[in-house]
Design an enzyme around this catalytic site. Structure first.
Site, mmCIF file in Angstrom:
data_model
loop_
_atom_site.group_PDB
_atom_site.id
_atom_site.type_symbol
_atom_site.label_atom_id
_atom_site.label_comp_id
_atom_site.label_asym_id
_atom_site.label_seq_id
_atom_site.Cartn_x
_atom_site.Cartn_y
_atom_site.Cartn_z
ATOM 1 N N HIS A 70 0.966 -1.238 0.134
ATOM 2 C CA HIS A 70 -0.054 0.115 0.007
ATOM 3 C C HIS A 70 1.013 1.190 -0.085
ATOM 4 O O HIS A 70 1.178 1.733 1.340
ATOM 5 C CB HIS A 70 -0.932 0.016 1.373
ATOM 6 C CG HIS A 70 -2.195 0.984 0.969
ATOM 7 N ND1 HIS A 70 -1.807 2.348 1.765
ATOM 8 C CD2 HIS A 70 -3.188 1.066 0.751
ATOM 9 C CE1 HIS A 70 -2.902 3.059 1.596
ATOM 10 N NE2 HIS A 70 -3.806 2.319 1.003
ATOM 11 N N PHE A 71 1.372 1.767 -1.099
ATOM 12 C CA PHE A 71 1.267 1.167 -2.258
ATOM 13 C C PHE A 71 2.752 0.852 -2.953
ATOM 14 O O PHE A 71 3.680 1.202 -2.175
ATOM 15 C CB PHE A 71 0.903 2.384 -3.362
ATOM 16 C CG PHE A 71 -0.725 2.831 -2.889
ATOM 17 C CD1 PHE A 71 -1.505 2.332 -3.273
ATOM 18 C CD2 PHE A 71 -0.825 3.909 -1.961
ATOM 19 C CE1 PHE A 71 -2.990 2.558 -2.855
ATOM 20 C CE2 PHE A 71 -2.241 4.326 -1.763
ATOM 21 C CZ PHE A 71 -2.985 3.618 -2.240
#
Length: 171
Positions: A70-71
């Site tokens: 993430h991410f």
């Protein structure tokens, strides 16, 4: 019942296995979903409303599981994990006070995100003040909370609601 005013990571994991306050008390999540490393303060008469308060911490390390997904090229702690930690702490508070059953998040009034937790941060601090405690057929805690990263407030939530249920089959 354990009425200590602080708890280590080991004790929080013990709570997740049902062995801190008793087998029928609300449990914290375990492993990756436990978003708390320690509770540094818990009481039943402090806070803005005089009904209790909790201060807890999470140590930030770049190897935490969520930074890897993430991410991929923009690692940031998902805001929902900070919010979930706040619900976790309301449920823990109810178990600490002696409630029995399974904790479930029931809602939140308003959530604001004004910052982010990045891999180079050192520590997240959660500060909750209990607004209301209901001990009837329904056991429920309502709290306001803020989340800080390295001393700077970045999340706030009002009216965090957690209920404790003896039967969740109709949920």
């Amino acid at each position: 019942m354990n009425k200590a005013n602080s708890f280590s990571k080991e004790e929080l994991v013990t709570c997740g296995h049902g062995n801190l306050f008793g087998a029928n008390s609300p449990r914290l999540p375990i492993d990756n979903m436990l978003m708390i490393d320690r509770i540094t303060k818990i009481n039943d008469d402090g806070g803005e409303f005089g009904k209790g308060e909790i201060v807890a911490e999470l140590d930030i390390d770049p190897s935490l599981w969520f930074f890897g997904c993430h991410f991929e090229t923009d690692p940031v702690m998902p805001g929902c994990l900070g919010l979930d930690a706040m619900w976790q702490l309301v449920g823990f508070f109810l178990g600490w006070e002696g409630a029995e059953g399974k904790g479930r998040a029931l809602g939140v009034g308003e959530v604001k995100f004004t910052g982010q937790v990045l891999p180079d941060a050192k520590k997240v601090t959660y500060k909750l003040t209990i607004k209301r405690k209901v001990y009837r057929k329904l056991v429920m805690g309502i709290a306001d909370a803020v989340m800080e990263v390295d001393g700077r407030e970045i999340y706030s939530a009002t009216d965090l609601k957690v209920g404790i249920f003896t039967d969740t089959s109709s949920f």
